[in-house]
Write a protein that holds these residues in place. Structure first.
Motif, PDB file in Angstrom:
ATOM      1  N   GLY A   2      69.704   5.236   1.158  1.00 18.02           N
ATOM      2  CA  GLY A   2      70.821   5.443   2.062  1.00 18.02           C
ATOM      3  C   GLY A   2      71.063   6.907   2.403  1.00 18.02           C
ATOM      4  N   LYS A   3      71.798   7.099   3.488  1.00 16.02           N
ATOM      5  CA  LYS A   3      72.098   8.462   3.939  1.00 16.02           C
ATOM      6  C   LYS A   3      72.938   9.220   2.912  1.00 16.02           C
ATOM      7  N   LEU A   4      73.861   8.512   2.283  1.00 16.15           N
ATOM      8  CA  LEU A   4      74.710   9.159   1.278  1.00 16.15           C
ATOM      9  C   LEU A   4      73.883   9.624   0.081  1.00 16.15           C
ATOM     10  N   THR A   5      72.967   8.779  -0.358  1.00 19.01           N
ATOM     11  CA  THR A   5      72.103   9.134  -1.491  1.00 19.01           C
ATOM     12  C   THR A   5      71.224  10.325  -1.144  1.00 19.01           C
ATOM     13  N   GLY A   7      71.767  12.563   1.167  1.00 20.57           N
ATOM     14  CA  GLY A   7      72.616  13.747   1.312  1.00 20.57           C
ATOM     15  C   GLY A   7      73.017  14.335  -0.030  1.00 20.57           C
ATOM     16  N   ALA A   8      73.396  13.463  -0.966  1.00 25.60           N
ATOM     17  CA  ALA A   8      73.789  13.934  -2.297  1.00 25.60           C
ATOM     18  C   ALA A   8      72.611  14.584  -3.013  1.00 25.60           C
ATOM     19  N   LEU A   9      71.441  13.949  -2.927  1.00 26.71           N
ATOM     20  CA  LEU A   9      70.254  14.517  -3.575  1.00 26.71           C
ATOM     21  C   LEU A   9      69.887  15.859  -2.956  1.00 26.71           C
ATOM     22  N   ARG A  10      69.949  15.947  -1.640  1.00 25.06           N
ATOM     23  CA  ARG A  10      69.626  17.222  -0.989  1.00 25.06           C
ATOM     24  C   ARG A  10      70.638  18.299  -1.344  1.00 25.06           C
ATOM     25  N   ALA A  11      71.903  17.926  -1.514  1.00 31.54           N
ATOM     26  CA  ALA A  11      72.910  18.910  -1.941  1.00 31.54           C
ATOM     27  C   ALA A  11      72.585  19.434  -3.339  1.00 31.54           C
ATOM     28  N   VAL A  12      72.232  18.526  -4.240  1.00 33.64           N
ATOM     29  CA  VAL A  12      71.866  18.937  -5.604  1.00 33.64           C
ATOM     30  C   VAL A  12      70.624  19.823  -5.573  1.00 33.64           C
ATOM     31  N   VAL A  72      60.416   9.415   2.162  1.00 34.74           N
ATOM     32  CA  VAL A  72      61.093   8.137   1.929  1.00 34.74           C
ATOM     33  C   VAL A  72      61.974   7.796   3.130  1.00 34.74           C
ATOM     34  N   ARG A  73      62.712   8.755   3.630  1.00 32.70           N
ATOM     35  CA  ARG A  73      63.594   8.506   4.784  1.00 32.70           C
ATOM     36  C   ARG A  73      62.792   8.073   6.008  1.00 32.70           C
ATOM     37  N   ARG A  74      61.584   8.657   6.189  1.00 32.28           N
ATOM     38  CA  ARG A  74      60.739   8.301   7.330  1.00 32.28           C
ATOM     39  C   ARG A  74      59.937   7.032   7.080  1.00 32.28           C
TER      40      ARG A  74
END
Length: 163
Positions: A2-5, A7-12, A72-74
């Motif tokens: 998911g986008k939230l996951t 986004g959170a991983l990229r923030a970390v 994974v996103r792609r």
């Protein structure tokens, strides 16, 4: 994923990358300016160099995980291109373990009265190598998934020809 996951991983990952760059800059600054407060109890210069190199290994893992998350996103993670990033992650983890063993060896002479510290530090190094082995097993699972994906694509192509 998911986008939230993502986004959170990229923030970390971004915080980790910024933190390692900050630590590296501080270590390089101290090495270059010679502002060492070395009292002889620990060999600070080798420890700082090992820390700088250790941060490089963390940065390599962060960049590779970022790239894998993008794949994974792609929907392209089940391809041979992913192996390059996983192999770099494994190599960086092994390099980090070797650097940890170097820190353990540098610290060991000061632990003659309490060798348990050195044993614990050695155990941490073995645990880091264990993480590399876990990632290696995950790489093998990725290889199986890629092989199955290729096989499924071939079967789909054959089915399309029949239809």
């Amino acid at each position: 994923m998911g986008k939230l996951t993502v986004g959170a991983l990229r923030a970390v990952l971004g915080v980790m990358l910024a933190g390692t760059v900050f630590v590296q800059a501080g270590m390089v600054w101290v090495l270059v300016t010679g502002n060492d407060q070395e009292d002889g109890s620990l060999p600070l210069i080798p420890l700082r160099v090992i820390t700088i190199l250790g941060m490089v290994s963390v940065q390599a893992v962060v960049v590779c995980v970022w790239r894998l998350v993008s794949m994974v996103r792609r929907g392209t993670v089940f391809s041979h291109a992913a192996f390059r990033y996983v192999d770099i992650v494994i190599g960086a983890i092994v390099a980090a373990a070797l650097m940890w063993f170097a820190v353990t060896a540098l610290n060991a002479p000061r632990q003659r009265d309490d060798p348990g510290v050195t044993v614990i530090m050695g155990g941490v190094g073995v645990a880091i190598l264990g993480v590399a082995l876990i990632v290696l097993v995950l790489r093998m699972l990725l290889a199986q998934a890629v092989a199955r994906d290729v096989e499924a694509a071939q079967m789909q192509a054959e089915l399309d020809e029949v239809i």
